[in-house]
Motif scaffolding. Sequence first.
Motif, PDB file in Angstrom:
ATOM      1  N   CYS A 113      -1.507   2.798   2.151  1.00 23.25           N
ATOM      2  CA  CYS A 113      -0.078   2.956   2.444  1.00 23.25           C
ATOM      3  C   CYS A 113       0.080   3.103   3.948  1.00 23.25           C
ATOM      4  O   CYS A 113      -0.827   3.602   4.630  1.00 23.25           O
ATOM      5  N   ASN A 118       2.322   8.953   4.814  1.00 28.63           N
ATOM      6  CA  ASN A 118       1.561  10.210   4.886  1.00 28.63           C
ATOM      7  C   ASN A 118       2.387  11.284   5.596  1.00 28.63           C
ATOM      8  O   ASN A 118       2.418  12.446   5.166  1.00 28.63           O
ATOM      9  N   SER A 145      -4.766   2.425  -2.323  1.00 25.45           N
ATOM     10  CA  SER A 145      -3.797   3.345  -1.708  1.00 25.45           C
ATOM     11  C   SER A 145      -3.570   4.555  -2.615  1.00 25.45           C
ATOM     12  O   SER A 145      -3.460   5.692  -2.143  1.00 25.45           O
ATOM     13  N   LEU A 149      -4.332   8.477  -1.687  1.00 25.79           N
ATOM     14  CA  LEU A 149      -3.282   9.498  -1.711  1.00 25.79           C
ATOM     15  C   LEU A 149      -3.651  10.657  -2.651  1.00 25.79           C
ATOM     16  O   LEU A 149      -3.422  11.823  -2.332  1.00 25.79           O
ATOM     17  N   TYR A 153      -3.945  14.424  -1.274  1.00 23.15           N
ATOM     18  CA  TYR A 153      -2.938  15.397  -1.726  1.00 23.15           C
ATOM     19  C   TYR A 153      -3.200  15.777  -3.188  1.00 23.15           C
ATOM     20  O   TYR A 153      -2.446  15.401  -4.093  1.00 23.15           O
ATOM     21  N   TRP A 158       0.740  13.516  -9.770  1.00 21.77           N
ATOM     22  CA  TRP A 158       0.959  12.073  -9.649  1.00 21.77           C
ATOM     23  C   TRP A 158       1.250  11.482 -11.018  1.00 21.77           C
ATOM     24  O   TRP A 158       0.499  11.709 -11.973  1.00 21.77           O
TER      25      TRP A 158
END
Length: 180
Positions: A113, A118, A145, A149, A153, A158
């Motif tokens: 990304c 971010n 990506s 992520l 994080y 998600w």
Amino acid sequence: MSLICFSCSSKAQKQTADINAQSDKRILVAYFSCTGTTEKTADAIGKAVGGKLYRITPAEAYTSADLDWNNKASRSSVEMTTENSRPELGGEQIDIEDYDVVFLGYPIWWDLCPRPVNTFLEKYDFSGKTVILFATSGGSSITNSVKQLKKLYPKIVWGESRLLNGGVKQAGEWAKQVIE
Ligand SMILES: Cc1cc2nc3c(=O)[nH]c(=O)nc-3n(C[C@H](O)[C@H](O)[C@H](O)COP(=O)(O)O)c2cc1C
């Protein structure tokens, strides 16, 4: 007697309203887009699910020279080869606590990304929300990506993620199904 009935029915109405409030997800559709493709997709998702659109705006807009991936010295190339690059954001602030579900869309850059995404994820508190990723690309998948992520994080919840290169109809249908 009529007073009692009134009180019963108003209680029933309140219960119904409470149930509706619980099932009504407040949806944000945040996206980063430089040449408009991801923006169209985000717009379709927003319309399909009744979400509020929010454009992630860099403090300094990207010029076409900035986006030249063939030039190693271009802004995007330098940012993408610098893991901790976090370009500053401009635009209006968003009250992230007003939302339960965040669709987050971006173009694939260098199989990842773009770094302003971010910055966005680090600027706001996403605890208690579900973040659903979508992307557009010139052909690359969204997989790398998403992996990056999730690793960066781990506290974020998600949801599903999807590459949406199939046009706005596909995007709307997917979004509706994903929040069911
Ligand atoms: C700097 C840069 C890097 C890119 N890297 C990739 C890539 O690794 N894989 C790919 O399939 N497309 C890549 N693309 C193409 C974009 O992902 C694609 O055109 C996208 O739909 C653009 O979205 P936008 O119009 O919302 O900015 C890149 C584009 C730019 C500008």
